[in-house]
Design a protein around this motif. Structure first.
Motif, PDB file in Angstrom:
ATOM      1  N   GLU A   1       0.824  -1.213   0.000  1.00 33.93           N
ATOM      2  CA  GLU A   1       0.000   0.000   0.000  1.00 33.93           C
ATOM      3  C   GLU A   1       0.857   1.262   0.000  1.00 33.93           C
ATOM      4  O   GLU A   1       0.525   2.241  -0.666  1.00 33.93           O
ATOM      5  N   ALA A   2       1.969   1.247   0.711  1.00 39.35           N
ATOM      6  CA  ALA A   2       2.873   2.406   0.712  1.00 39.35           C
ATOM      7  C   ALA A   2       3.484   2.611  -0.671  1.00 39.35           C
ATOM      8  O   ALA A   2       3.621   3.749  -1.140  1.00 39.35           O
ATOM      9  N   ILE A   3       3.844   1.529  -1.338  1.00 35.17           N
ATOM     10  CA  ILE A   3       4.408   1.621  -2.691  1.00 35.17           C
ATOM     11  C   ILE A   3       3.356   2.157  -3.654  1.00 35.17           C
ATOM     12  O   ILE A   3       3.634   3.047  -4.461  1.00 35.17           O
ATOM     13  N   LYS A   4       2.128   1.639  -3.570  1.00 35.79           N
ATOM     14  CA  LYS A   4       1.039   2.135  -4.422  1.00 35.79           C
ATOM     15  C   LYS A   4       0.795   3.627  -4.195  1.00 35.79           C
ATOM     16  O   LYS A   4       0.621   4.380  -5.154  1.00 35.79           O
ATOM     17  N   SER A   5       0.781   4.057  -2.948  1.00 37.58           N
ATOM     18  CA  SER A   5       0.542   5.470  -2.646  1.00 37.58           C
ATOM     19  C   SER A   5       1.642   6.353  -3.215  1.00 37.58           C
ATOM     20  O   SER A   5       1.375   7.428  -3.760  1.00 37.58           O
ATOM     21  N   PHE A   6       2.880   5.905  -3.109  1.00 36.59           N
ATOM     22  CA  PHE A   6       4.003   6.652  -3.680  1.00 36.59           C
ATOM     23  C   PHE A   6       3.843   6.787  -5.187  1.00 36.59           C
ATOM     24  O   PHE A   6       3.984   7.877  -5.747  1.00 36.59           O
ATOM     25  N   ARG A   7       3.543   5.688  -5.860  1.00 40.25           N
ATOM     26  CA  ARG A   7       3.385   5.718  -7.320  1.00 40.25           C
ATOM     27  C   ARG A   7       2.259   6.661  -7.729  1.00 40.25           C
ATOM     28  O   ARG A   7       2.378   7.411  -8.691  1.00 40.25           O
ATOM     29  N   ALA A   8       1.152   6.625  -7.011  1.00 41.98           N
ATOM     30  CA  ALA A   8      -0.005   7.451  -7.354  1.00 41.98           C
ATOM     31  C   ALA A   8       0.301   8.942  -7.207  1.00 41.98           C
ATOM     32  O   ALA A   8      -0.231   9.765  -7.955  1.00 41.98           O
ATOM     33  N   ALA A   9       1.187   9.295  -6.275  1.00 44.09           N
ATOM     34  CA  ALA A   9       1.489  10.705  -6.011  1.00 44.09           C
ATOM     35  C   ALA A   9       2.703  11.221  -6.780  1.00 44.09           C
ATOM     36  O   ALA A   9       2.932  12.425  -6.836  1.00 44.09           O
ATOM     37  N   ARG A  10       3.463  10.338  -7.387  1.00 48.72           N
ATOM     38  CA  ARG A  10       4.716  10.717  -8.043  1.00 48.72           C
ATOM     39  C   ARG A  10       4.453  11.531  -9.312  1.00 48.72           C
ATOM     40  O   ARG A  10       3.564  11.225 -10.095  1.00 48.72           O
ATOM     41  N   SER A  11       5.283  12.536  -9.529  1.00 55.51           N
ATOM     42  CA  SER A  11       5.193  13.336 -10.747  1.00 55.51           C
ATOM     43  C   SER A  11       5.550  12.476 -11.957  1.00 55.51           C
ATOM     44  O   SER A  11       6.518  11.706 -11.909  1.00 55.51           O
ATOM     45  N   PRO A  12       4.817  12.622 -13.049  1.00 55.35           N
ATOM     46  CA  PRO A  12       5.130  11.851 -14.253  1.00 55.35           C
ATOM     47  C   PRO A  12       6.251  12.473 -15.080  1.00 55.35           C
ATOM     48  O   PRO A  12       6.636  11.917 -16.106  1.00 55.35           O
ATOM     49  N   HIS A  13       6.802  13.587 -14.653  1.00 57.46           N
ATOM     50  CA  HIS A  13       7.822  14.299 -15.432  1.00 57.46           C
ATOM     51  C   HIS A  13       9.228  13.835 -15.068  1.00 57.46           C
ATOM     52  O   HIS A  13       9.520  13.522 -13.919  1.00 57.46           O
ATOM     53  N   GLY A  14      10.081  13.788 -16.066  1.00 55.41           N
ATOM     54  CA  GLY A  14      11.492  13.484 -15.850  1.00 55.41           C
ATOM     55  C   GLY A  14      11.782  12.028 -15.545  1.00 55.41           C
ATOM     56  O   GLY A  14      12.781  11.726 -14.898  1.00 55.41           O
ATOM     57  N   LEU A  15      10.957  11.121 -16.007  1.00 49.62           N
ATOM     58  CA  LEU A  15      11.165   9.704 -15.720  1.00 49.62           C
ATOM     59  C   LEU A  15      11.999   8.986 -16.777  1.00 49.62           C
ATOM     60  O   LEU A  15      12.459   7.866 -16.537  1.00 49.62           O
TER      61      LEU A  15
END
Length: 129
Positions: A54-68
């Motif tokens: 759940e912590a990993i999912k929350s991080f992914r959901a909040a992460r900026s899509p820029h600069g990946l």
């Protein structure tokens, strides 16, 4: 135990490549599917320590899509038996000059397929040549 079973290695190489495509495309739903949905999963990131799915999912959901976007180097997958493998790679990003990223993942085969159970991402200064 067979080290570097070619079939297991090829399967994890394919899973790792699919994970990489999902990562740079910020396909959060796909990224979530690569991790085992368990509270025992750990992901140490460049700036975060994540314990549990759940912590990993929350991080992914909040992460900026820029600069990946990134370029991989020295990617290596080694299988240990038929059901465990380690994937490691170095990476560079245009938005982080002078830095090199390191990524390691532990993959385990479950009935539903290969899943990441532990991951580590870190950035260091570019080593002197």
């Amino acid at each position: 135990m067979t080290i570097d079973d070619p079939d297991a290695r090829a399967e994890v190489e394919a899973a790792f490549a699919a994970y990489e495509r999902a990562l740079v495309a910020n396909d959060v739903a796909a990224l979530d599917r690569f991790f085992l949905p368990s509270e025992s999963v750990i992901r140490y990131g460049a700036t975060e320590n994540l314990y549990g799915y759940e912590a990993i999912k929350s991080f992914r959901a909040a992460r900026s899509p820029h600069g990946l976007a990134r370029k991989l180097e020295k990617t290596r997958v080694v299988a240990y038996g038929r059901d465990c493998a380690i994937a490691a790679t170095l990476f560079r990003r245009d938005n982080a000059p002078g830095k090199i990223g390191r990524q390691m993942q532990t993959w385990i085969r479950f009935p539903e397929g290969w899943r990441i159970v532990a991951a580590h991402v870190s950035l260091i200064e570019e080593p002197a040549s």
